[in-house]
Design a protein around this motif. Structure first.
Motif, short mmCIF file in Angstrom:
data_model
loop_
_atom_site.label_atom_id
_atom_site.label_comp_id
_atom_site.label_asym_id
_atom_site.label_seq_id
_atom_site.Cartn_x
_atom_site.Cartn_y
_atom_site.Cartn_z
N VAL A 54 31.10 40.14 32.40
CA VAL A 54 31.89 39.29 31.51
C VAL A 54 33.21 39.97 31.12
N ILE A 55 33.13 41.15 30.51
CA ILE A 55 34.34 41.79 29.97
C ILE A 55 35.32 42.14 31.09
N LEU A 56 34.85 42.81 32.15
CA LEU A 56 35.76 43.18 33.24
C LEU A 56 36.37 41.94 33.89
N LYS A 57 35.57 40.93 34.08
CA LYS A 57 36.06 39.68 34.68
C LYS A 57 37.18 39.08 33.83
N GLU A 58 37.01 39.07 32.53
CA GLU A 58 38.04 38.53 31.63
C GLU A 58 39.27 39.42 31.58
N LEU A 59 39.07 40.74 31.59
CA LEU A 59 40.22 41.65 31.58
C LEU A 59 41.08 41.47 32.82
N LYS A 60 40.44 41.19 33.95
CA LYS A 60 41.20 41.00 35.20
C LYS A 60 42.08 39.75 35.15
N LYS A 61 41.80 38.84 34.25
CA LYS A 61 42.66 37.66 34.08
C LYS A 61 43.95 38.01 33.34
N ILE A 62 43.91 39.13 32.59
CA ILE A 62 45.05 39.52 31.77
C ILE A 62 45.84 40.68 32.39
N PHE A 63 45.12 41.67 32.92
CA PHE A 63 45.73 42.89 33.44
C PHE A 63 45.48 43.01 34.94
N ASN A 64 46.18 43.96 35.57
CA ASN A 64 45.87 44.21 36.97
C ASN A 64 44.51 44.88 37.05
N VAL A 65 43.96 44.97 38.24
CA VAL A 65 42.58 45.41 38.41
C VAL A 65 42.36 46.83 37.90
N TYR A 66 43.31 47.73 38.11
CA TYR A 66 43.10 49.12 37.71
C TYR A 66 43.17 49.31 36.20
N TYR A 67 44.10 48.64 35.53
CA TYR A 67 44.13 48.68 34.06
C TYR A 67 42.84 48.07 33.50
N SER A 68 42.40 47.00 34.12
CA SER A 68 41.17 46.34 33.68
C SER A 68 39.97 47.27 33.77
N ILE A 101 33.58 54.42 37.65
CA ILE A 101 32.88 54.26 38.92
C ILE A 101 32.21 52.90 39.01
N LEU A 102 31.52 52.51 37.95
CA LEU A 102 30.85 51.21 37.94
C LEU A 102 31.86 50.06 38.06
N GLY A 103 33.00 50.20 37.40
CA GLY A 103 34.05 49.17 37.51
C GLY A 103 34.59 49.06 38.92
N LEU A 104 34.82 50.21 39.56
CA LEU A 104 35.28 50.19 40.95
C LEU A 104 34.25 49.57 41.88
N ILE A 105 32.99 49.95 41.68
CA ILE A 105 31.93 49.39 42.51
C ILE A 105 31.84 47.87 42.32
N ALA A 106 31.86 47.42 41.09
CA ALA A 106 31.77 45.98 40.82
C ALA A 106 32.94 45.23 41.45
N THR A 107 34.12 45.83 41.38
CA THR A 107 35.30 45.18 41.93
C THR A 107 35.25 45.14 43.45
N ARG A 108 34.90 46.25 44.06
CA ARG A 108 34.88 46.30 45.53
C ARG A 108 33.72 45.49 46.11
N ALA A 109 32.56 45.56 45.46
CA ALA A 109 31.39 44.83 45.96
C ALA A 109 31.44 43.35 45.58
N LYS A 110 32.28 43.01 44.61
CA LYS A 110 32.35 41.64 44.08
C LYS A 110 30.98 41.19 43.57
N SER A 111 30.27 42.16 42.99
CA SER A 111 28.92 41.91 42.49
C SER A 111 28.55 43.00 41.50
N ILE A 112 27.71 42.64 40.53
CA ILE A 112 27.22 43.66 39.61
C ILE A 112 25.90 44.25 40.06
#
Length: 92
Positions: free
Chosen positions: A19-33, A64-75
Motif C-alpha cells: 500500500v504505502i510504497l505503491k502510493e509513494l510511487k504515484k508522488i515520487f520517482n521509484v528510488y525516492y519512494s 532491499i525489500l522495496g527494491l525486491i517488490a519493485t523489480r518483482a512487481k510483487s510482495i
C-alpha cells in the motif's frame, strides 16, 4: 512462533510495500519512494525499538525489500524474506 512470524511479515508487507510504497510511487520517482518507504518501515513501524538497530538493520532491510517488490512487481518474495528475517531474529 512460525505462524506468528509469518502473519507479522505478511501484514507488514501488505501495508508497507503493498500500500504505502505503491502510493509513494504515484508522488515520487521509484528510488525516492523506496527510501521513504524504508524510513517509514524502520522508524515508524519499529518506533519503540533501538534506533541503531532501526538505522543499521531495518532501514537497509526496508531498502532491499522495496527494491525486491519493485523489480518483482510483487510482495510475495518480500513476505518470504521478511518471514525468514523474523524467524532468524527469534532464533538468535
Amino acid at each position: 512462533m512460525v505462524l506468528h512470524n509469518f502473519a507479522v511479515g505478511l501484514s507488514e508487507e501488505i501495508l508497507v510495500r503493498g500500500v504505502i510504497l505503491k502510493e509513494l510511487k504515484k508522488i515520487f520517482n521509484v528510488y525516492y519512494s523506496i527510501v521513504i518507504d524504508a524510513l517509514i518501515f524502520a522508524f515508524v513501524f519499529h518506533a519503540n525499538d533501538n534506533i541503531e538497530i532501526n538505522l543499521f538493520i531495518r532501514f537497509p532491510l526496508g531498502l532491499i525489500l522495496g527494491l525486491i517488490a519493485t523489480r518483482a512487481k510483487s510482495i510475495h518474495p518480500c513476505v518470504l524474506l521478511h518471514w525468514s528475517y523474523n524467524i532468524a531474529v527469534v532464533l538468535i
